[in-house]
Design a protein around this motif. Structure first.
Motif, PDB file in Angstrom:
ATOM      1  N   ASN A 116       0.816  -1.219   0.000  1.00 39.89           N
ATOM      2  CA  ASN A 116       0.000   0.000   0.000  1.00 39.89           C
ATOM      3  C   ASN A 116       0.849   1.268   0.000  1.00 39.89           C
ATOM      4  O   ASN A 116       0.609   2.211   0.763  1.00 39.89           O
ATOM      5  N   VAL A 117       1.820   1.304  -0.897  1.00 39.40           N
ATOM      6  CA  VAL A 117       2.781   2.403  -0.927  1.00 39.40           C
ATOM      7  C   VAL A 117       2.277   3.548  -1.809  1.00 39.40           C
ATOM      8  O   VAL A 117       1.808   3.333  -2.930  1.00 39.40           O
ATOM      9  N   SER A 118       2.403   4.771  -1.291  1.00 37.36           N
ATOM     10  CA  SER A 118       2.031   5.970  -2.044  1.00 37.36           C
ATOM     11  C   SER A 118       3.111   7.038  -1.874  1.00 37.36           C
ATOM     12  O   SER A 118       3.816   7.082  -0.863  1.00 37.36           O
ATOM     13  N   LYS A 119       3.226   7.892  -2.904  1.00 34.78           N
ATOM     14  CA  LYS A 119       4.151   9.014  -2.858  1.00 34.78           C
ATOM     15  C   LYS A 119       3.549  10.191  -3.598  1.00 34.78           C
ATOM     16  O   LYS A 119       2.997  10.027  -4.687  1.00 34.78           O
ATOM     17  N   ARG A 120       3.648  11.387  -2.983  1.00 37.01           N
ATOM     18  CA  ARG A 120       3.124  12.602  -3.612  1.00 37.01           C
ATOM     19  C   ARG A 120       4.235  13.644  -3.717  1.00 37.01           C
ATOM     20  O   ARG A 120       5.113  13.725  -2.866  1.00 37.01           O
ATOM     21  N   TYR A 121       4.158  14.431  -4.782  1.00 36.75           N
ATOM     22  CA  TYR A 121       5.036  15.576  -4.951  1.00 36.75           C
ATOM     23  C   TYR A 121       4.169  16.815  -5.120  1.00 36.75           C
ATOM     24  O   TYR A 121       3.320  16.864  -6.017  1.00 36.75           O
ATOM     25  N   ASN A 122       4.374  17.785  -4.232  1.00 37.32           N
ATOM     26  CA  ASN A 122       3.566  19.016  -4.274  1.00 37.32           C
ATOM     27  C   ASN A 122       2.078  18.706  -4.273  1.00 37.32           C
ATOM     28  O   ASN A 122       1.288  19.349  -4.962  1.00 37.32           O
ATOM     29  N   GLY A 123       1.712  17.696  -3.504  1.00 43.99           N
ATOM     30  CA  GLY A 123       0.310  17.324  -3.375  1.00 43.99           C
ATOM     31  C   GLY A 123      -0.223  16.447  -4.484  1.00 43.99           C
ATOM     32  O   GLY A 123      -1.349  15.961  -4.407  1.00 43.99           O
ATOM     33  N   LEU A 124       0.574  16.238  -5.535  1.00 45.08           N
ATOM     34  CA  LEU A 124       0.125  15.417  -6.657  1.00 45.08           C
ATOM     35  C   LEU A 124       0.674  14.000  -6.528  1.00 45.08           C
ATOM     36  O   LEU A 124       1.866  13.812  -6.257  1.00 45.08           O
ATOM     37  N   PRO A 125      -0.184  12.977  -6.720  1.00 42.88           N
ATOM     38  CA  PRO A 125       0.267  11.596  -6.532  1.00 42.88           C
ATOM     39  C   PRO A 125       1.200  11.140  -7.653  1.00 42.88           C
ATOM     40  O   PRO A 125       0.892  11.294  -8.835  1.00 42.88           O
ATOM     41  N   ALA A 126       2.354  10.580  -7.269  1.00 35.65           N
ATOM     42  CA  ALA A 126       3.276   9.975  -8.229  1.00 35.65           C
ATOM     43  C   ALA A 126       3.132   8.464  -8.225  1.00 35.65           C
ATOM     44  O   ALA A 126       3.231   7.817  -9.268  1.00 35.65           O
ATOM     45  N   VAL A 127       2.892   7.908  -7.040  1.00 31.63           N
ATOM     46  CA  VAL A 127       2.612   6.479  -6.862  1.00 31.63           C
ATOM     47  C   VAL A 127       1.393   6.359  -5.965  1.00 31.63           C
ATOM     48  O   VAL A 127       1.320   7.007  -4.916  1.00 31.63           O
ATOM     49  N   LYS A 128       0.428   5.545  -6.384  1.00 30.58           N
ATOM     50  CA  LYS A 128      -0.852   5.466  -5.684  1.00 30.58           C
ATOM     51  C   LYS A 128      -1.124   4.050  -5.166  1.00 30.58           C
ATOM     52  O   LYS A 128      -1.420   3.140  -5.938  1.00 30.58           O
ATOM     53  N   ASN A 129      -0.966   3.861  -3.871  1.00 32.92           N
ATOM     54  CA  ASN A 129      -1.423   2.659  -3.186  1.00 32.92           C
ATOM     55  C   ASN A 129      -0.986   1.373  -3.903  1.00 32.92           C
ATOM     56  O   ASN A 129      -1.788   0.493  -4.202  1.00 32.92           O
ATOM     57  N   VAL A 130       0.304   1.246  -4.155  1.00 34.71           N
ATOM     58  CA  VAL A 130       0.842   0.082  -4.875  1.00 34.71           C
ATOM     59  C   VAL A 130       1.214  -1.023  -3.897  1.00 34.71           C
ATOM     60  O   VAL A 130       1.872  -0.782  -2.885  1.00 34.71           O
ATOM     61  N   SER A 131       0.796  -2.236  -4.212  1.00 31.45           N
ATOM     62  CA  SER A 131       1.173  -3.416  -3.440  1.00 31.45           C
ATOM     63  C   SER A 131       1.664  -4.495  -4.398  1.00 31.45           C
ATOM     64  O   SER A 131       1.013  -4.773  -5.410  1.00 31.45           O
ATOM     65  N   MET A 132       2.797  -5.088  -4.085  1.00 30.04           N
ATOM     66  CA  MET A 132       3.321  -6.195  -4.872  1.00 30.04           C
ATOM     67  C   MET A 132       4.407  -6.892  -4.059  1.00 30.04           C
ATOM     68  O   MET A 132       5.046  -6.270  -3.212  1.00 30.04           O
ATOM     69  N   THR A 133       4.590  -8.166  -4.303  1.00 28.12           N
ATOM     70  CA  THR A 133       5.638  -8.931  -3.632  1.00 28.12           C
ATOM     71  C   THR A 133       6.584  -9.495  -4.685  1.00 28.12           C
ATOM     72  O   THR A 133       6.153 -10.182  -5.615  1.00 28.12           O
ATOM     73  N   ILE A 134       7.849  -9.192  -4.528  1.00 27.49           N
ATOM     74  CA  ILE A 134       8.880  -9.671  -5.443  1.00 27.49           C
ATOM     75  C   ILE A 134       9.620 -10.797  -4.740  1.00 27.49           C
ATOM     76  O   ILE A 134      10.210 -10.602  -3.670  1.00 27.49           O
ATOM     77  N   ARG A 135       9.576 -11.974  -5.324  1.00 25.04           N
ATOM     78  CA  ARG A 135      10.160 -13.151  -4.690  1.00 25.04           C
ATOM     79  C   ARG A 135      11.687 -13.137  -4.778  1.00 25.04           C
ATOM     80  O   ARG A 135      12.261 -12.529  -5.682  1.00 25.04           O
ATOM     81  N   ALA A 136      12.318 -13.826  -3.844  1.00 22.08           N
ATOM     82  CA  ALA A 136      13.773 -13.961  -3.871  1.00 22.08           C
ATOM     83  C   ALA A 136      14.201 -14.634  -5.167  1.00 22.08           C
ATOM     84  O   ALA A 136      13.544 -15.558  -5.656  1.00 22.08           O
TER      85      ALA A 136
ATOM     86  N   SER B  68       6.442   7.536 -19.525  1.00 22.37           N
ATOM     87  CA  SER B  68       7.076   8.557 -18.697  1.00 22.37           C
ATOM     88  C   SER B  68       6.048   9.153 -17.741  1.00 22.37           C
ATOM     89  O   SER B  68       4.917   9.440 -18.139  1.00 22.37           O
ATOM     90  N   GLY B  69       6.446   9.312 -16.479  1.00 18.56           N
ATOM     91  CA  GLY B  69       5.537   9.875 -15.493  1.00 18.56           C
ATOM     92  C   GLY B  69       4.587   8.875 -14.883  1.00 18.56           C
ATOM     93  O   GLY B  69       3.689   9.260 -14.123  1.00 18.56           O
ATOM     94  N   SER B  70       4.783   7.585 -15.166  1.00 17.92           N
ATOM     95  CA  SER B  70       3.856   6.572 -14.643  1.00 17.92           C
ATOM     96  C   SER B  70       4.157   6.191 -13.199  1.00 17.92           C
ATOM     97  O   SER B  70       3.366   5.494 -12.567  1.00 17.92           O
ATOM     98  N   GLY B  71       5.310   6.620 -12.676  1.00 17.67           N
ATOM     99  CA  GLY B  71       5.665   6.328 -11.281  1.00 17.67           C
ATOM    100  C   GLY B  71       6.636   5.177 -11.121  1.00 17.67           C
ATOM    101  O   GLY B  71       7.000   4.821  -9.998  1.00 17.67           O
TER     102      GLY B  71
ATOM    103  N   GLU C  37      -0.374   4.048 -10.762  1.00 16.77           N
ATOM    104  CA  GLU C  37      -1.023   2.835 -10.267  1.00 16.77           C
ATOM    105  C   GLU C  37      -0.432   1.590 -10.911  1.00 16.77           C
ATOM    106  O   GLU C  37       0.009   1.619 -12.065  1.00 16.77           O
ATOM    107  N   LEU C  38      -0.446   0.504 -10.161  1.00 16.92           N
ATOM    108  CA  LEU C  38      -0.035  -0.793 -10.688  1.00 16.92           C
ATOM    109  C   LEU C  38      -1.263  -1.422 -11.339  1.00 16.92           C
ATOM    110  O   LEU C  38      -2.208  -1.799 -10.659  1.00 16.92           O
TER     111      LEU C  38
END
Length: 312
Positions: free
Chosen positions: A6-26, A36-39, A213-214
């Motif tokens: 559930n990771v999110s990141k905003r720049y100047n109030g604008l969302p760059a990454v929105k509530n992303v969840s994923m698991t990367i296996r070993a 471009s600009g998709s996060g 978003e993913l």
């Protein structure tokens, strides 16, 4: 293992990454693709905390990455970028030995690791160890950049458009080298690219980003056969989709009983390469050989075409 929750990141109030969840296996190779600009780069850089998350958590082997200091975390995670980031006034050996030096490795241990990596990347240590970046070709610089990222034997390697500045021929060779090295070392690799062909060729799974978003996270063949949205469909490319599907199956998957004329092809050949053989030989069926060059059956052009179209 990398758990992004559930990771999110905003720049100047604008969302760059929105509530992303994923698991990367070993030991997995995951490609992150998007426009471009998709996060995608922001998401990558949050793993090693070059960018801090606003919401959510990222765990590495069960440990929240915020529980480790930023410098310590980044020394334990390899990081390679498009312009390779080599220090121009340091030799190849000094560049590769940067992180081991920060970690307090001995000169002898660092030197052994430098030579090991140069050999792994097919750069003769006796020739390249003391050269400087300006004395290397673009492809050689890129290989040294990846070698530096792997120098301290990190379990995780993050790569941000690592081959973007290379010409197509060198780029294809660099991809092949990276695949072989990942298989040899078992390193978990997360790589950002805007090139769908590259994402499909390298990734065990592909994470597709759109507007922060993913939108899909799946194996390449599943992305091709079952795109999650019109956006994913457009990235895949309807016209190229059948040819891309052929790359994910081999001749041995479609061997049939029977005899055929023509030059035999290997059962290990991808169906995409087999199609090229059909065209070159002007045949509608070809004999198939095993690793001992024994004929084990045939493959027909009709079955290959059905496979590329997704028809049973």
């Amino acid at each position: 293992m990398i758990e992004i929750e559930n990771v999110s990141k905003r720049y100047n109030g604008l969302p760059a990454v929105k509530n992303v969840s994923m698991t990367i296996r070993a030991h997995e190779f995951v490609t992150i693709v998007g426009m471009s600009g998709s996060g995608k780069t922001t998401l990558l850089r949050m793993i090693n905390r070059l960018v801090e998350v606003d919401e959510g958590t990222i765990k590495i082997d069960g440990v929240d990455n915020r529980d480790v200091s930023g410098p310590q975390l980044r020394r334990s995670i390899g990081y390679a970028i498009q312009q390779h980031g080599l220090f121009p006034h340091r030799s190849v050996a000094e560049n590769i030995g940067t992180v081991p030096g920060l970690l307090g490795w001995t000169v002898e241990k660092t030197g052994e690791r430098v030579d090991e990596l140069l050999s792994l990347f097919q750069l003769d240590p006796a020739i390249y160890r003391d050269r400087y970046p300006h004395e290397l070709s673009g492809g050689q610089q890129q290989r040294v950049g990846v070698a530096r990222a792997l120098a301290a034997r990190p379990n995780i390697l993050l790569m941000d458009e690592p081959f973007g500045a290379l010409d197509p021929v060198i780029r294809n060779k660099a991809r092949e080298d990276l695949q072989k090295i990942q298989q040899q070392l078992g390193t978990t690799i997360v790589m950002v690219t805007h090139d769908m062909e590259e994402a499909l060729a390298l990734g065990h799974r592909i994470a597709i980003m759109d507007g922060g978003e993913l939108v899909q996270f799946a194996e390449p063949a599943d992305v091709l056969r079952n795109p999650a949205s019109e956006f994913v469909e457009s990235l895949v490319g309807k016209g190229e989709k059948p040819f891309r599907l052929l790359a994910f199956a081999s001749v041995e998957d479609l061997i049939e009983p029977g005899e055929a004329s023509g030059s035999p092809i290997s059962g290990q050949l991808s169906l995409r390469d087999a199609l090229a053989e059909f065209v070159a030989q002007g045949k509608t069926s070809l004999p198939v050989k095993d690793e001992n060059a024994r004929i084990v059956g045939q493959i027909t052009l009709d079955s290959l075409v059905r496979n590329g179209s997704g028809t049973p």
